[in-house]
Design a protein around this motif. Structure first.
Motif, PDB file in Angstrom:
ATOM      1  N   LEU A 127       0.843  -1.191   0.000  1.00  0.00           N
ATOM      2  CA  LEU A 127       0.000   0.000   0.000  1.00  0.00           C
ATOM      3  C   LEU A 127       0.881   1.245   0.000  1.00  0.00           C
ATOM      4  CD1 LEU A 127      -2.744  -1.126   2.554  1.00  0.00           C
ATOM      5  CD2 LEU A 127      -2.744  -1.333   0.048  1.00  0.00           C
ATOM      6  N   GLY A 128       0.898   1.935  -1.135  1.00  0.00           N
ATOM      7  CA  GLY A 128       1.800   3.076  -1.285  1.00  0.00           C
ATOM      8  C   GLY A 128       3.252   2.649  -1.308  1.00  0.00           C
ATOM      9  N   MET A 129       3.534   1.461  -1.820  1.00  0.00           N
ATOM     10  CA  MET A 129       4.865   0.880  -1.705  1.00  0.00           C
ATOM     11  C   MET A 129       5.933   1.672  -2.440  1.00  0.00           C
ATOM     12  SD  MET A 129       4.445  -2.541  -4.100  1.00  0.00           S
ATOM     13  CE  MET A 129       6.177  -3.012  -4.053  1.00  0.00           C
ATOM     14  N   HIS A 130       5.539   2.446  -3.458  1.00  0.00           N
ATOM     15  CA  HIS A 130       6.520   3.203  -4.239  1.00  0.00           C
ATOM     16  C   HIS A 130       6.727   4.621  -3.697  1.00  0.00           C
ATOM     17  CE1 HIS A 130       2.540   4.098  -5.567  1.00  0.00           C
ATOM     18  NE2 HIS A 130       2.914   4.966  -6.469  1.00  0.00           N
ATOM     19  N   LEU A 131       6.084   4.949  -2.573  1.00  0.00           N
ATOM     20  CA  LEU A 131       6.251   6.262  -1.953  1.00  0.00           C
ATOM     21  C   LEU A 131       7.338   6.188  -0.886  1.00  0.00           C
ATOM     22  CD1 LEU A 131       2.468   7.220  -1.544  1.00  0.00           C
ATOM     23  CD2 LEU A 131       4.001   7.730  -3.468  1.00  0.00           C
ATOM     24  N   ALA A 172       7.009   1.771   1.852  1.00  0.00           N
ATOM     25  CA  ALA A 172       8.172   0.911   1.622  1.00  0.00           C
ATOM     26  C   ALA A 172       9.257   1.586   0.798  1.00  0.00           C
ATOM     27  CB  ALA A 172       7.732  -0.387   0.937  1.00  0.00           C
ATOM     28  N   GLY A 173       8.893   2.529  -0.074  1.00  0.00           N
ATOM     29  CA  GLY A 173       9.889   3.224  -0.879  1.00  0.00           C
ATOM     30  C   GLY A 173      10.566   2.351  -1.911  1.00  0.00           C
ATOM     31  N   GLY A 190      -2.875   3.501  -2.981  1.00  0.00           N
ATOM     32  CA  GLY A 190      -1.511   3.996  -3.023  1.00  0.00           C
ATOM     33  C   GLY A 190      -1.230   5.048  -4.072  1.00  0.00           C
ATOM     34  N   SER A 191      -1.706   4.818  -5.308  1.00  0.00           N
ATOM     35  CA  SER A 191      -1.353   5.698  -6.418  1.00  0.00           C
ATOM     36  C   SER A 191      -2.290   6.882  -6.584  1.00  0.00           C
ATOM     37  CB  SER A 191      -1.313   4.899  -7.720  1.00  0.00           C
ATOM     38  OG  SER A 191      -0.219   4.012  -7.728  1.00  0.00           O
ATOM     39  N   LEU A 192      -3.443   6.832  -5.949  1.00  0.00           N
ATOM     40  CA  LEU A 192      -4.372   7.965  -6.043  1.00  0.00           C
ATOM     41  C   LEU A 192      -4.495   8.678  -4.699  1.00  0.00           C
ATOM     42  CD1 LEU A 192      -7.167   6.539  -8.396  1.00  0.00           C
ATOM     43  CD2 LEU A 192      -5.370   8.186  -8.942  1.00  0.00           C
TER      44      LEU A 192
END
Length: 394
Positions: A62-66, A72-73, A101-103
């Motif tokens: 959830l929001g892993m690319h943030l 998680a980044g 996550g992306s919105l």
């Protein structure tokens, strides 16, 4: 059978160890926690999102690319691989993860104040809060500039009125990021603002949409705002134009590029397995030339599309990705995936119309995925504008 569809391009050799590890962890979670139940969820038009969200939070998707705030980044490619594995189970599940996550999370992370980020993002990353994203309206889908939802300033508060439609997660959301048109910015053009709404805010309701034929394992609803009064501290301070929501949409479209191919891969793997065991005229269905021609063509299209998705992911990780390149990926993946899942259904014959097998369920879902986050036609025009320099939207 000597190889898998992605084995023809030795796809794993293009990934690093961390990317493979994250992908395999998500795939294992999908096999254990999601796949045994997805047929029932789809048939019953339900999703136990409140129970799944903390598990997805523990998995780290959830929001892993943030970066920061409990996220998680990971790299963009790792996030794309996660979307592929989740949508290999069902598009509704990937939609849940993407919207979260992306919105919703991305909007707060990119455009929110530090206080807003610290207040919402850790709980959303952990799956304690479920988010939704309100942009689409009954009469403003592809043309968000003509949204009718209005936000009027009243001292230190804002009064919101309007209706959003086809909003994933809205009936169960704890947090809603909603976009509204505001007063003239002073240059003759309207402004736009994003607001964070909490479940229970007066004047905010989210009725569920029922009787869907697609994305049935997904909770979809409206957002209705009736003199909903919010303090200015709930406005996203980082943007006052349509750049705000459109940037978020590109994030979600990126996940779709990978996710749709997960559905296609699963359908193709199902068709290969089925045709190898189905006997026709005392021979396996897979031994016939027409069957092999179909499987070969679908494998080639899937492999080309996965290579495109990977290149787009690498560009995103390098900070070089442009919106029109996202449109190339989203247009290609959704069209190819829909064609593959439909073709796979034909190879299953009558069995293909049952929930015992995945291709038709995937195809039904992809009818929506083809349309949302920008219809195929809108992405064609985005690409056309880049090629010709001519604006064809109006």
């Amino acid at each position: 059978m000597t190889t898998t569809p992605l084995g023809f391009i030795d796809f794993d050799s293009l990934l690093d160890d961390e990317e493979r590890m994250l992908r395999d962890a998500v795939a294992d979670f999908g096999t254990r926690e999601l796949a045994p139940h997805i047929g029932d969820w789809f048939e019953n038009a339900t999703l136990p999102a409140k129970e799944l969200a903390p598990k997805l939070g523990d998995l780290g998707v959830l929001g892993m690319h943030l970066e920061g705030y409990g996220c998680a980044g990971t790299s963009a490619v790792a996030y794309g691989l996660a979307c592929m594995e989740i949508e290999a189970i069902d598009s509704g599940l990937r939609s849940f993860v993407s919207v979260q996550g992306s919105l919703a999370m991305f909007a707060i992370h990119h455009w929110g104040s530090e206080e807003q980020k610290e207040n919402y993002l850790p709980k959303m990353a952990a799956g304690e809060y479920i988010g939704c994203f309100g942009l689409t309206e009954p009469d403003a889908g592809s043309d968000p500039a003509n949204m009718r939802t209005r936000a009027v300033r009243d001292g230190d508060e804002w009064i919101l009125n309007g209706t959003k439609m086809w909003i994933t997660n809205s009936p169960i959301a704890d947090v809603a990021v909603v976009w509204a048109k505001t007063d003239d910015r002073g240059d003759g053009k309207p402004g736009y603002a994003g607001f964070i709404l909490d479940k229970g805010d007066a004047g905010f309701t989210a009725p569920e949409i029922h009787r869907k034929l697609s994305l049935r394992a997904s909770v979809t609803g409206e957002i209705v705002l009736d003199d909903c009064r919010l303090p200015d501290s709930r406005r996203l301070p980082g943007v006052s134009s349509l750049r705000g929501p459109l940037t978020c949409l590109n994030e979600a479209r990126y996940g779709i590029i990978w996710g749709a191919l997960g559905a296609a891969r699963n359908a193709l793997e199902t068709a290969i397995e089925y045709t190898s065991t189905r006997q026709v005229f005392d021979r396996p269905l897979s031994s016939f030339q027409l069957t092999q021609a179909k499987l070969a063509d679908m494998t080639v299209e899937l492999d080309k599309s996965v290579l495109l998705a990977l290149q787009i992911g690498r560009l995103k990780d390098a900070g070089k990705l442009s919106p029109h390149q996202v449109s190339v990926g989203k247009l290609n993946s959704t069209r190819v995936a829909l064609e593959i899942t439909r073709e796979c259904r034909t190879l299953l014959g009558a069995s293909g119309i049952t929930l015992e097998y995945s291709p038709l369920r995937h195809a039904n879902n992809l009818e929506s995925v083809l349309t949302y986050e920008g219809t195929a036609e809108m992405h064609q025009l985005i690409i056309g504008k880049e090629l010709t320099g001519e604006q064809a939207f109006r």
